[in-house]
Design a protein around this motif. Sequence first.
Motif, PDB file in Angstrom:
ATOM      1  N   PRO A  84      -6.544   1.472  -0.649  1.00 27.10           N
ATOM      2  CA  PRO A  84      -5.740   2.694  -0.643  1.00 27.10           C
ATOM      3  C   PRO A  84      -6.650   3.894  -0.378  1.00 27.10           C
ATOM      4  O   PRO A  84      -7.753   3.958  -0.932  1.00 27.10           O
ATOM      5  CB  PRO A  84      -5.166   2.759  -2.056  1.00 27.10           C
ATOM      6  N   SER A  85      -6.188   4.844   0.461  1.00 33.70           N
ATOM      7  CA  SER A  85      -7.082   5.944   0.835  1.00 33.70           C
ATOM      8  C   SER A  85      -7.460   6.805  -0.363  1.00 33.70           C
ATOM      9  O   SER A  85      -8.557   7.352  -0.407  1.00 33.70           O
ATOM     10  CB  SER A  85      -6.428   6.802   1.914  1.00 33.70           C
ATOM     11  N   PHE A  86      -6.564   6.902  -1.363  1.00 35.14           N
ATOM     12  CA  PHE A  86      -6.943   7.753  -2.496  1.00 35.14           C
ATOM     13  C   PHE A  86      -8.053   7.124  -3.327  1.00 35.14           C
ATOM     14  O   PHE A  86      -8.879   7.830  -3.894  1.00 35.14           O
ATOM     15  CB  PHE A  86      -5.738   8.114  -3.361  1.00 35.14           C
TER      16      PHE A  86
ATOM     17  N   ALA B  57       2.237   2.162  -3.318  1.00 30.55           N
ATOM     18  CA  ALA B  57       1.217   2.788  -4.160  1.00 30.55           C
ATOM     19  C   ALA B  57       0.971   4.229  -3.740  1.00 30.55           C
ATOM     20  O   ALA B  57       0.813   5.114  -4.574  1.00 30.55           O
ATOM     21  CB  ALA B  57      -0.076   1.982  -4.109  1.00 30.55           C
ATOM     22  N   SER B  58       0.966   4.475  -2.416  1.00 24.85           N
ATOM     23  CA  SER B  58       0.728   5.840  -1.942  1.00 24.85           C
ATOM     24  C   SER B  58       1.850   6.777  -2.380  1.00 24.85           C
ATOM     25  O   SER B  58       1.595   7.904  -2.792  1.00 24.85           O
ATOM     26  CB  SER B  58       0.629   5.870  -0.420  1.00 24.85           C
TER      27      SER B  58
ATOM     28  N   SER C  83      -7.196  -2.495   3.671  1.00 22.56           N
ATOM     29  CA  SER C  83      -6.553  -2.944   2.439  1.00 22.56           C
ATOM     30  C   SER C  83      -6.797  -1.965   1.297  1.00 22.56           C
ATOM     31  O   SER C  83      -6.165  -2.049   0.259  1.00 22.56           O
ATOM     32  CB  SER C  83      -7.089  -4.318   2.025  1.00 22.56           C
TER      33      SER C  83
ATOM     34  N   ILE D   1      -1.902  12.036   2.369  1.00 21.76           N
ATOM     35  CA  ILE D   1      -2.557  11.605   1.133  1.00 21.76           C
ATOM     36  C   ILE D   1      -3.912  12.282   0.964  1.00 21.76           C
ATOM     37  O   ILE D   1      -4.240  12.812  -0.094  1.00 21.76           O
ATOM     38  CB  ILE D   1      -2.788  10.071   1.151  1.00 21.76           C
TER      39      ILE D   1
ATOM     40  N   PHE E  19       1.423   7.524  -5.878  1.00 20.98           N
ATOM     41  CA  PHE E  19       0.322   8.470  -6.018  1.00 20.98           C
ATOM     42  C   PHE E  19       0.805   9.905  -5.807  1.00 20.98           C
ATOM     43  O   PHE E  19       0.401  10.830  -6.500  1.00 20.98           O
ATOM     44  CB  PHE E  19      -0.767   8.134  -4.995  1.00 20.98           C
TER      45      PHE E  19
ATOM     46  N   LEU F 288       0.829  -1.212   0.000  1.00 22.83           N
ATOM     47  CA  LEU F 288       0.000   0.000   0.000  1.00 22.83           C
ATOM     48  C   LEU F 288       0.860   1.257   0.000  1.00 22.83           C
ATOM     49  O   LEU F 288       0.569   2.223  -0.701  1.00 22.83           O
ATOM     50  CB  LEU F 288      -0.889   0.026   1.247  1.00 22.83           C
TER      51      LEU F 288
END
Lengths: 528, 288, 312
Positions: free
Chosen positions: C142-144, B221-222, C140, C255, B225, B218
């Motif tokens: 992703p926050s975005f 990925a963040s 699990s 984020i 991002f 994760l």
Amino acid sequence: MEDFFIMLKAIAVSIALGAAMVMSQSTSSLAHEKTLRVSMLYDLNLIDPYAQTGYLPRYLGFMAYDTLFSIDSKGNIAPQVADSWSLSPDKLVHTIKIRTGLKFHDGSPVTAADVAASVKRALQRNRFIHFASLVTSVDIVDDQTFSFTLSREFKILDYLANIHTPTFIMPKADAELPITQSISKVNGSGPFIFRHDLWKPGSRAIFDKNTAYSPRSEAPDFMSGGKHVNVDRVEWVYIADKRTAVSALKKGEIDWIVSVQPEYIADLKKSQGVEVAVFDDSGFDAVLRMNMTQPPFDNVKIRQAVMATVDQEEYLGLAIGDPEYYKVCASYLVCRSPWAVEMPGATLRKKDLPLARKLLKEGGYKGEKIVILDAQDIPSIHQYALITAQNLRSIGMNVEIRPTDQATLLTSRARRTPPTEGGWSIFHAASAGLTVDTIVKNHYLWMNPQRAFFGWPDNPEMEKLRIDFSFATDDKVAHEINRKFHELAWTYVPHIPIGNTFEASAYRTNIKGIIKSEVPTFWNLTKD
Amino acid sequence: MTSFAPALLGAARSLAATIRRHPSSAIAAAIVVVLILAALLADYIAPHDPMAISGRQRLRPPSEANPMGTDNLGRDVLSRVIHGAQISLLVGISVAAVSTVVGSAIGVLAGYSRYVDLVVMRIMDGLMAIPGILLAIAFLAMFGSSVTSVIIAISVPDIPRVVRLVRSVVLSLRELLYVESARSMGAGPIRIILRHILPNAAAPILVQASFLCASAILAEASLGFLGLGTPSEIPSWGNIIAEGRSFIGSAPWLLFFPALALTVTVLAVNVLGDGLRDALDPRFRRRI
Amino acid sequence: MNSVVYRVLSIVPICFVVAVVVFSLMQMAPGDPAAMMSDDFASEEQIERVRRDLGLDQPVIVQFSLWLGRVLTGDFGSSLFSKIPVTTLIMQRLEPTISLAAGAMLVAIATAIPLGALAAVMSHSWVDRLVMTIAVLGFSLPSFVLGYGGVWLFSFKLDWLPVQGYASLASGFEPWLKSILLPSLTLGLISAAFLARVTRATVLEVLSEDYVRTGHAKGLAPRTVIVLHVLKNAAIPIVTVIGTSIAGLLSGVVIVESVFAIPGIGSLVIDSVLKRDYPVIQGVILFLSIGYVVVNLSIDLSYRLFDPRIEG
């Protein structure tokens, strides 16, 4: 008892929140009925209008400062703070009279002394050639009049009026600060007042209408004419996530996105209440620059080989997509410029891989490593880097992409060491069209390796033509010099033009009367 | 030879029983196995070159030739997602390994020596106080972006958590009878650590490692991002998502498929971690 | 009482470690702020002069002690670019971040504790399984992805909430709440997933302890037992987890602030890292870390002061 701790925590949180509320300045925009919210591509982090990192300080300059001269949509010089001007018979002494009744934001009058000091600062900041040394004296005639004397004739007003390093009129005290010291307080002469107290770097910058400003009587035309402001406040908001900015425009939470990145254009064109337009016809000039001091690109043949792999349509089609927003331009100057000369044949319009391989062989390429700097935070530049890498690999070059960000790229490209020792071979960049529309202004064409732009070409013959061009007063002579320079550039290959791109701008349909210009302007327009 | 078949049968039977008892863990394990295979065989099973740029193939919606469509540079999204599994699993497993090995070593030392403990735990407290993602961002600014620096950047903030866990396990084990008796029989500290403490601490460490793996995937990925992750030339899921989000309005498949792959993977690893915890050590069932 | 003094003093080395880590990281980072501030055409000498003006030419150890000395007097320095003091920049950004963090915390506590307790009481039932499945899914995602999904649903399809931005409390309670609701939900649900698991585990543990069984024996109704005894005894571990999860929450804030364009501390850090604005990066990370340490210290101390069962 334990409940007590939870309560304690709740109390602590509320106290903190309350404190934060009290501390936060009241930036309520409710009092301002007509606030224009504009999303800018970058963040305003320097407020000296001559600061050259990013375009925003200059945009601030055009809002908060008036200029001495300006140009209209046909490229003619038009007066702004200047009222009238004259030239001595020997064409060496310019005398300029300024408009009466003009005031700075702090209320003090604009005098000839302020304007003369501002001209000096502008000339020092002008980067094209060291013009400051050609001005032998600047004299104050009276409160409204001053003059300056040149050591030889040249079109100085063109350079004072250009919109890249314009002559921003600022108080004498600010203008006389050492040139390396940036201005830290905006006391301008323009139609908007910058609110230093409400400025939040990284988030927003606020400009209020300057009610004391007196616009010229002419109709607005490009960057010239009367700057009538019809909104009370302009808010520049910086939204780092461009996706979010697009959503905000669609919902009407902001009024205008000045530069829309290509990948969002299709989405916005479909949206109701949103208009997509191009305000800057000159566009941007994208280039592939090689390091000419290091092997293999110190060899002209190998630079020509790279040129043969380039099909501008491929770069532009992939990075921009919609053909409305790019133009193939096989010239060393941006195609909108009257000085642009297009290359003969199919060069840059079609790949010629057999020729590229042949040139590579003739140049004796020995598999030296090519390091491409890849600024990943700028999508188009990143995509150009990927395409170049694929092209060079296809003719058998040994390519390494070095990922970096713009901040690091700015320092790494200054390094003159070999690519294997932290140096570089290729970077990509794009410049605003009006800053590169002559062989004098275009910094990629400076040919004196001591003063040249990163990549350091070295060609005394071309450098001499550049200097001749800057002093040419006859247009026919100038065109001849210009053509000769281009022909030499086609074989010398100081860089490889990738084409012209046009920035889309998107705004709500209730905004009317936006002036077409390279610099976003906030006067004249209305918000219903 | 003859005893082999029944043994195999017995193994298969117990596997079937396990699946029946823990269906979710079994599904998760199957997903993880498929992902690992996909990652290992990416070069063979991906239908196209994940990096091949093609102007004619730009932004194609899912079709037979490109089941997940193509991106803005005409690259095949399915191939990129398959190759992305390589990066995500590499980052996840490496981070789990690096932070577990380093964290365990420090944790055992800290649990064993009071002086080391005093110094090391202050440093760990300090590191824990810095929000993990900020520490990672700062690390990436320092090392520049590469897969290795992403792994280090995500591992460093995780180390103190492993240290704390291992230290507490060691402290509780130290006082136990068999360690005491080993010591009284003259066993050296290294021998005690290797023979008695580590084997007993293995279960909670392994469970922790599986969760670290999930959170690292994760985190990668963040960071992608935020535009600060692995070099964007590399098709990692974070990068594909970061590039794809610009096209939500016009080409939603660019975001949907990699985000789905990411969520399913993280979910599978987490569920597997839960199952592992239940299976390995019922005592830890009650802790988180 | 001595142990309290010891605890308070123990944050000094922690803060020192943080300071050293933060400072050395920034020193080792490539990319030169002096070059970024000079224009494209600046010569080597001009850049060198800027570097000297900024004090970047001094030995690292000198720079560090100068910086530390100023920090101790509360002077975090100023942004290299905007010249605005770091403390002012932090103050400008504090309200959005506190609102977001507090909102998320509220969402997390309000959903996780009842659901976690419910799952524990009804352990191994379908309710338990459902809650735990949602919880695993929660951390699990992703926050975005959750954020963009929320924008699509609540802002575009339902048109209830704005897609981005922050309205300060000074502009009214309703705009503030609307601007903070979606980001808080996004961040809060992710924290809730973790907290629900902790609550369930803790409550399960407490349920198995003697006095609860005694409560049952005394004939108290099960519901009363839960509310009175269980939650009370589960509170300390839960509050401790909330305290330590603040660091994780702050990571999420970075984020979520980016997704919703909220001008908070997180976006300040990202901006400054991209620009190599050293004083701001150092100041903000130090500020956040000290904030984290202080919050946890006060949670810790409050147990010691009020609960004699916990010893130093």
